[in-house]
Design a protein around this motif. Sequence first.
Motif, PDB file in Angstrom:
ATOM      1  N   LEU A   1      46.631 -29.749  -5.512  1.00  0.00           N
ATOM      2  CA  LEU A   1      47.115 -28.607  -6.307  1.00  0.00           C
ATOM      3  C   LEU A   1      48.259 -29.148  -7.154  1.00  0.00           C
ATOM      4  O   LEU A   1      49.305 -29.539  -6.615  1.00  0.00           O
ATOM      5  CB  LEU A   1      47.611 -27.492  -5.379  1.00  0.00           C
TER       6      LEU A   1
ATOM      7  N   TYR B   1      52.623 -32.602  -7.279  1.00  0.00           N
ATOM      8  CA  TYR B   1      51.439 -31.996  -6.688  1.00  0.00           C
ATOM      9  C   TYR B   1      51.590 -31.878  -5.177  1.00  0.00           C
ATOM     10  O   TYR B   1      52.430 -32.546  -4.566  1.00  0.00           O
ATOM     11  CB  TYR B   1      50.188 -32.818  -7.037  1.00  0.00           C
TER      12      TYR B   1
ATOM     13  N   THR C   1      46.107 -22.185  -5.893  1.00  0.00           N
ATOM     14  CA  THR C   1      45.313 -22.450  -4.702  1.00  0.00           C
ATOM     15  C   THR C   1      43.927 -21.829  -4.894  1.00  0.00           C
ATOM     16  O   THR C   1      43.824 -20.729  -5.441  1.00  0.00           O
ATOM     17  CB  THR C   1      46.079 -21.943  -3.457  1.00  0.00           C
TER      18      THR C   1
ATOM     19  N   GLN D   1      50.727 -29.757 -10.818  1.00  0.00           N
ATOM     20  CA  GLN D   1      51.462 -29.267 -11.989  1.00  0.00           C
ATOM     21  C   GLN D   1      51.530 -30.371 -13.027  1.00  0.00           C
ATOM     22  O   GLN D   1      51.484 -30.133 -14.218  1.00  0.00           O
ATOM     23  CB  GLN D   1      52.886 -28.942 -11.530  1.00  0.00           C
TER      24      GLN D   1
ATOM     25  N   HIS E   1      51.509 -24.191  -8.590  1.00  0.00           N
ATOM     26  CA  HIS E   1      50.235 -24.649  -8.038  1.00  0.00           C
ATOM     27  C   HIS E   1      49.290 -23.481  -7.843  1.00  0.00           C
ATOM     28  O   HIS E   1      49.693 -22.413  -7.393  1.00  0.00           O
ATOM     29  CB  HIS E   1      50.458 -25.329  -6.688  1.00  0.00           C
TER      30      HIS E   1
END
Length: 154
Positions: free
Chosen positions: A125, A132, A103, A127, A101
């Motif tokens: 965030l 997530y 940020t 993937q 993830h």
Amino acid sequence: MARSQLSLPVPGFEEVDRASLIGIALSALSKAYAPYSHFSVAAAALFSSGTLYTGVNVENASYPAGICAERNAIFHAVAEGEKRLRAIAIVAGKNGIPGEHCTPCGICRQVMREFGKPNEILVILAQSPTQYTELTLEDLLPRSFGPEDLLAEE
Ligand code: THU
């Protein structure tokens, strides 16, 4: 059943279709222009009109001239007349392969802050559409400075 989502859903955002937002961000990831860092980022931002806007990071030979995916998505929306950000999904990875993830950087958090109240913006965030973490901008940028702070007190 295995739980692929990594965080509990943030209440108050039931209408946000996380999987579509993430899917659209993932489909934009190959458009990232990251020849220097090789770190591709894509964002899909949902605004109050219900329209989604994508953005990718765009780097530059003069490094500071580059811009993050999140800001590109938000500026794209603002250029179309949007003012209120509801949710943003972010995907990223080395060489364009979705990975851990990502940020958002501090500048992007502050730009998100311009277009909504921190507890009314969902940040995802991700993937994959089922993997997530979600949180609010308030979690990422507590005690923030925003447009209201510039309003004169009478
Ligand atoms: N980047 C983003 O696009 N968004 C973020 O939130 C973090 C970083 C980009 C900027 C640069 O092109 C590359 O990732 C490496 O920092």
